[in-house]
Design a protein around this motif. Structure first.
Motif, PDB file in Angstrom:
ATOM      1  N   LEU A   1       0.825  -1.206   0.000  1.00  0.00           N
ATOM      2  CA  LEU A   1       0.000   0.000   0.000  1.00  0.00           C
ATOM      3  C   LEU A   1       0.862   1.260   0.000  1.00  0.00           C
ATOM      4  N   ILE A   2       1.934   1.240   0.769  1.00  0.00           N
ATOM      5  CA  ILE A   2       2.840   2.391   0.792  1.00  0.00           C
ATOM      6  C   ILE A   2       3.479   2.586  -0.577  1.00  0.00           C
ATOM      7  N   GLU A   3       3.844   1.491  -1.236  1.00  0.00           N
ATOM      8  CA  GLU A   3       4.415   1.574  -2.586  1.00  0.00           C
ATOM      9  C   GLU A   3       3.410   2.157  -3.572  1.00  0.00           C
ATOM     10  N   TYR A   4       2.148   1.788  -3.440  1.00  0.00           N
ATOM     11  CA  TYR A   4       1.111   2.300  -4.328  1.00  0.00           C
ATOM     12  C   TYR A   4       1.010   3.820  -4.209  1.00  0.00           C
ATOM     13  N   PHE A   5       0.923   4.322  -2.989  1.00  0.00           N
ATOM     14  CA  PHE A   5       0.756   5.764  -2.803  1.00  0.00           C
ATOM     15  C   PHE A   5       2.049   6.528  -3.088  1.00  0.00           C
ATOM     16  N   ASP A   6       3.172   5.915  -2.884  1.00  0.00           N
ATOM     17  CA  ASP A   6       4.437   6.552  -3.238  1.00  0.00           C
ATOM     18  C   ASP A   6       4.503   6.784  -4.750  1.00  0.00           C
ATOM     19  N   ASN A   7       4.068   5.798  -5.502  1.00  0.00           N
ATOM     20  CA  ASN A   7       4.035   5.923  -6.961  1.00  0.00           C
ATOM     21  C   ASN A   7       3.044   7.002  -7.400  1.00  0.00           C
ATOM     22  N   LEU A   8       1.868   7.016  -6.789  1.00  0.00           N
ATOM     23  CA  LEU A   8       0.839   7.991  -7.149  1.00  0.00           C
ATOM     24  C   LEU A   8       1.284   9.412  -6.799  1.00  0.00           C
ATOM     25  N   ALA A   9       1.904   9.579  -5.651  1.00  0.00           N
ATOM     26  CA  ALA A   9       2.382  10.903  -5.248  1.00  0.00           C
ATOM     27  C   ALA A   9       3.480  11.386  -6.198  1.00  0.00           C
ATOM     28  N   GLY A  10       4.332  10.472  -6.653  1.00  0.00           N
ATOM     29  CA  GLY A  10       5.369  10.838  -7.601  1.00  0.00           C
ATOM     30  C   GLY A  10       4.794  11.330  -8.917  1.00  0.00           C
ATOM     31  N   MET A  11       3.733  10.663  -9.390  1.00  0.00           N
ATOM     32  CA  MET A  11       3.076  11.089 -10.622  1.00  0.00           C
ATOM     33  C   MET A  11       2.423  12.464 -10.448  1.00  0.00           C
ATOM     34  N   THR A  12       1.840  12.693  -9.283  1.00  0.00           N
ATOM     35  CA  THR A  12       1.217  13.989  -9.005  1.00  0.00           C
ATOM     36  C   THR A  12       2.265  15.095  -9.055  1.00  0.00           C
ATOM     37  N   ARG A  13       3.381  14.872  -8.434  1.00  0.00           N
ATOM     38  CA  ARG A  13       4.468  15.857  -8.454  1.00  0.00           C
ATOM     39  C   ARG A  13       4.921  16.141  -9.885  1.00  0.00           C
ATOM     40  N   GLN A  14       5.096  15.080 -10.675  1.00  0.00           N
ATOM     41  CA  GLN A  14       5.556  15.260 -12.053  1.00  0.00           C
ATOM     42  C   GLN A  14       4.637  16.187 -12.828  1.00  0.00           C
ATOM     43  N   PHE A  15       3.327  16.003 -12.654  1.00  0.00           N
ATOM     44  CA  PHE A  15       2.399  16.861 -13.386  1.00  0.00           C
ATOM     45  C   PHE A  15       2.482  18.306 -12.901  1.00  0.00           C
ATOM     46  N   LEU A  16       2.543  18.503 -11.586  1.00  0.00           N
ATOM     47  CA  LEU A  16       2.543  19.852 -11.039  1.00  0.00           C
ATOM     48  C   LEU A  16       3.770  20.649 -11.465  1.00  0.00           C
ATOM     49  N   VAL A  17       4.901  19.974 -11.646  1.00  0.00           N
ATOM     50  CA  VAL A  17       6.125  20.683 -12.037  1.00  0.00           C
ATOM     51  C   VAL A  17       6.226  20.846 -13.545  1.00  0.00           C
ATOM     52  N   GLY A  18       5.229  20.326 -14.282  1.00  0.00           N
ATOM     53  CA  GLY A  18       5.195  20.542 -15.727  1.00  0.00           C
ATOM     54  C   GLY A  18       5.712  19.407 -16.565  1.00  0.00           C
ATOM     55  N   ASN A  19       5.828  18.221 -15.972  1.00  0.00           N
ATOM     56  CA  ASN A  19       6.275  17.052 -16.730  1.00  0.00           C
ATOM     57  C   ASN A  19       5.107  16.465 -17.496  1.00  0.00           C
ATOM     58  N   GLU A  20       5.167  16.477 -18.822  1.00  0.00           N
ATOM     59  CA  GLU A  20       4.052  16.032 -19.656  1.00  0.00           C
ATOM     60  C   GLU A  20       3.953  14.510 -19.766  1.00  0.00           C
ATOM     61  N   ASN A  21       4.903  13.786 -19.183  1.00  0.00           N
ATOM     62  CA  ASN A  21       4.901  12.330 -19.344  1.00  0.00           C
ATOM     63  C   ASN A  21       3.700  11.660 -18.690  1.00  0.00           C
ATOM     64  N   VAL A  22       3.018  12.362 -17.780  1.00  0.00           N
ATOM     65  CA  VAL A  22       1.849  11.749 -17.135  1.00  0.00           C
ATOM     66  C   VAL A  22       0.573  12.086 -17.891  1.00  0.00           C
TER      67      VAL A  22
END
Length: 262
Positions: free
Chosen positions: A238-259
């Motif tokens: 479960l921790i791995e799941y949310f760690d991955n999701l939080a990483g994707m959220t960060r990528q979008f907020l900083v302008g990474n179009e890969n998500v």
């Protein structure tokens, strides 16, 4: 006893059920959260993990909550805080003191193939925007689809009643899953974008992604009284799941179009 093959076989009809209901996702090219903006995070979950079991017949089914202090709610918040604030000027804030039961927390929709704000959430959105919040993460524990078994006469759906362990047994064959039984929305409220609809993020919202098979999970000594040590692989997943999701959220907020969706 575990089955040597996967108990849940995803057949064509299941793929149709999960793949053809997709919604058009407008482009998000060029989005980046403003510097020094705030990201509101709300996590609603009970204190202890559950074990939802679906057996061969309904008489074998049960749902049990264990008195194990996982502090998952606090851990999820800390994960998002660490991921989003790390190396950025953003500030993650707890929204639990900013909203009430009357607030609408669904902010973004797609109308005529364009991102638009949900008018019902206008009051709440303006209230949060006044606090400097430009993006909102809402994670609420809820009964969610955990497994779908399909055959020539249709599909049977089985639901996890809460985060923790989900098991399905049929004629003595057991399947163990770490169940992230949450309804999740991640949206920007300065400009309307529903991040959870974007291609790679959306993949994390399927029932198959939220319920991770634990292939090496050891059969517990007492199936109806599983120890905290025996459940440890579930917490880790479960921790791995949310760690991955939080990483994707960060990528979008900083302008990474890969998500983003293509």
């Amino acid at each position: 006893m575990k089955s040597p093959i996967k108990l849940f076989t995803v057949v064509v009809i299941a793929l149709v059920a999960t793949g053809c209901a997709s919604t058009y996702v407008p482009p998000t090219t060029g989005y980046k959260a403003p510097e020094k903006s705030k990201v509101g995070v709300l996590v609603v979950a009970k204190e202890n993990p559950s074990h939802t079991h679906v057996g061969t017949t309904i008489f074998n089914n049960f749902n049990k909550e264990y008195d194990y202090d996982w502090q998952l709610k606090e851990t999820i918040f800390d994960i998002f805080e660490g991921k989003i604030e790390g190396g950025t000027t953003y500030d993650v804030v707890d929204m639990s003191n900013l909203i009430s039961e009357d607030d609408t927390l669904s902010f973004v929709d797609v109308v005529n193939k364009e991102w638009v704000f949900n008018e019902k959430s206008t009051r709440t959105r303006e209230k949060l925007a006044a606090e400097g919040i430009t993006a909102v993460v809402v994670i609420k524990e809820s009964p969610t689809l955990a497994a779908m078994e399909c055959g020539m006469y249709g599909c049977s759906e089985h639901y996890s009643q809460g985060y923790g362990l989900f098991t399905r047994s049929f004629l003595g064959l057991d399947n163990y899953m770490a169940s992230a039984s949450f309804v999740i929305s991640i949206e920007t409220i300065d400009k309307p974008v529903d991040i959870t609809r974007l291609e790679h993020v959306n993949e994390t919202q399927t029932y198959m992604a939220k319920n991770k098979p634990l292939e090496d999970f050891a059969d517990p000594a007492d199936f109806e009284n599983i120890t905290e040590e025996e459940l440890a692989p579930v917490k880790t997943a479960l921790i791995e799941y949310f760690d991955n999701l939080a990483g994707m959220t960060r990528q979008f907020l900083v302008g990474n179009e890969n998500v983003s969706s293509q």
